[in-house]
Design an enzyme around this catalytic site. Structure first.
Site, PDB file in Angstrom:
ATOM      1  N   CYS A 113      40.526  59.296 -30.021  1.00 27.34           N
ATOM      2  CA  CYS A 113      38.937  59.755 -30.331  1.00 27.34           C
ATOM      3  C   CYS A 113      39.308  61.074 -31.165  1.00 27.34           C
ATOM      4  O   CYS A 113      40.117  62.093 -31.018  1.00 27.34           O
ATOM      5  CB  CYS A 113      38.404  59.985 -29.008  1.00 27.34           C
ATOM      6  SG  CYS A 113      36.798  60.751 -29.253  1.00 27.34           S
ATOM      7  N   ASN A 114      38.749  60.771 -32.220  1.00 23.64           N
ATOM      8  CA  ASN A 114      38.828  61.977 -33.415  1.00 23.64           C
ATOM      9  C   ASN A 114      38.196  63.197 -32.834  1.00 23.64           C
ATOM     10  O   ASN A 114      38.452  64.273 -33.025  1.00 23.64           O
ATOM     11  CB  ASN A 114      38.247  61.560 -34.666  1.00 23.64           C
ATOM     12  CG  ASN A 114      38.968  60.484 -35.202  1.00 23.64           C
ATOM     13  OD1 ASN A 114      39.781  60.748 -36.292  1.00 23.64           O
ATOM     14  ND2 ASN A 114      38.543  59.210 -35.073  1.00 23.64           N
ATOM     15  N   CYS A 117      36.012  58.187 -37.030  1.00 22.77           N
ATOM     16  CA  CYS A 117      35.715  57.764 -35.838  1.00 22.77           C
ATOM     17  C   CYS A 117      36.164  56.698 -35.236  1.00 22.77           C
ATOM     18  O   CYS A 117      36.050  55.483 -36.203  1.00 22.77           O
ATOM     19  CB  CYS A 117      34.326  57.995 -35.512  1.00 22.77           C
ATOM     20  SG  CYS A 117      33.693  57.525 -33.988  1.00 22.77           S
TER      21      CYS A 117
HETATM   22  N1  DGL Z   1      35.402  57.530 -30.992  1.00 19.26           N
HETATM   23  C1  DGL Z   1      34.889  58.864 -31.097  1.00 19.26           C
HETATM   24  C2  DGL Z   1      35.741  59.401 -32.251  1.00 19.26           C
HETATM   25  O1  DGL Z   1      36.868  58.940 -32.700  1.00 19.26           O
HETATM   26  C3  DGL Z   1      33.659  59.272 -31.219  1.00 19.26           C
HETATM   27  C4  DGL Z   1      32.512  58.680 -30.446  1.00 19.26           C
HETATM   28  C5  DGL Z   1      31.735  59.601 -29.840  1.00 19.26           C
HETATM   29  O2  DGL Z   1      30.881  60.614 -30.394  1.00 19.26           O
HETATM   30  O3  DGL Z   1      31.768  59.764 -28.425  1.00 19.26           O
HETATM   31  O4  DGL Z   1      35.140  60.670 -32.795  1.00 19.26           O
END
Ligand code: DGL
Length: 271
Positions: A79-80, A189
């Site tokens: 997750c970024n 994301c």
């Molecule tokens: N999957 C998450 C990322 O890579 C972001 C999703 C979220 O906001 O929870 O940033």
């Protein structure tokens, strides 16, 4: 802190705010097919992108503790948003390797012929100091269109291939990029690779979309080697799925994104 010294045939723990990290899990499973993998989807608390930094830090530490209690020998923050907000803190509280994910700015600047790139990411990622440093380090010479993509991750949680609303949002979010000859678009994301079809429809087939699954998987491979933690098994590894949410719709999203039905264990409480 791990309960005991990690062992090379222990699993790798991977987590995301929700289902987005499955885009990373897929590549880790492809590059390292013999590793045993644990995936935690924190969908009861998604999206992280609009939560406070303190909340994200607390939640990430809880998930790390959960995965370590299931013998994780290394962690992947798929997750970024969680990487920008919490990985530094997590590293202070655990002594197993932790691999994070960040927007592919450096490769994007190398690939762009128009010297104009776009970045789609969450509010927390785009506005973090870690991301600003990344831009200053690699993208000071080119035009970068940063777009905070409110709502998109939430839509992927419920509609894995997107819906009409995500199409409208993508059109809106990429308008300026389309007007300014952006030729490389960074999916900052881990939920967004699942919207590739819609993004291509809007941006056109010429666009180069950059996601981070493969580089992260290769990084995991390297880090395990460096720590003498690569598994020695010659058999296909097991993949176990955990989630903080257990509605049928959520389980169905995981099945669709993973490409087949799997057992998802509901975890009520992690600390
Ligand atoms: N999957 C998450 C990322 O890579 C972001 C999703 C979220 O906001 O929870 O940033």
């Amino acid at each position: 802190m791990p309960a005991s010294k990690p062992y090379c045939n222990d699993p790798i723990g991977i987590f995301d705010s929700g289902v987005g990290g499955l885009s990373i899990l897929k590549q880790v499973a492809t590059v390292l097919p013999n590793e045993h993998l644990l995936y935690f989807s924190d969908s009861a608390y998604a999206p992280y992108g609009e939560k406070s930094t303190d909340f994200i830090k607390m939640r990430c530490q809880q998930l790390a503790n959960f995965l370590i209690s299931h013998k994780a020998k290394a962690l992947v923050v798929a997750c970024n948003t969680a990487t920008t907000e919490a990985i530094a803190d997590m590293r202070q509280h655990t002594d197993i390797p932790i691999i994070g994910v960040e927007p592919a700015i450096k490769p994007a600047t190398k690939l762009s012929k128009t010297q104009a790139i776009g970045v789609m990411a969450t509010h927390r990622t785009i506005n973090s100091s870690r991301y600003r440093d990344l831009l200053a380090q690699h993208a000071s010479q080119i035009q970068v269109y940063n777009v905070v993509c409110y709502e998109l991750a939430e839509i992927v949680e419920q509609y894995p291939q997107g819906n009409q609303r995500s199409m409208v949002l993508i059109e809106q979010y990429t308008k300026e990029m389309r007007e300014n000859r952006v030729d490389v678009l960074v999916l900052g994301c881990t939920h967004y690779p699942f919207l590739t079809e819609q993004i291509r429809q809007v941006m056109g087939e010429h666009i180069t979309l950059l996601e981070t699954g493969i580089p992260v998987a290769l990084q995991v491979e390297n880090i395990l080697k460096q720590h003498s933690l690569s598994c020695t098994s010659l058999q296909q590894g097991k993949i176990e799925f955990f989630s903080s949410l257990d509605t049928p719709a959520h389980t169905d999203s995981i099945h669709q994104l993973w490409g087949r039905n799997v057992t998802v264990k509901k975890v009520d409480w992690v600390q």
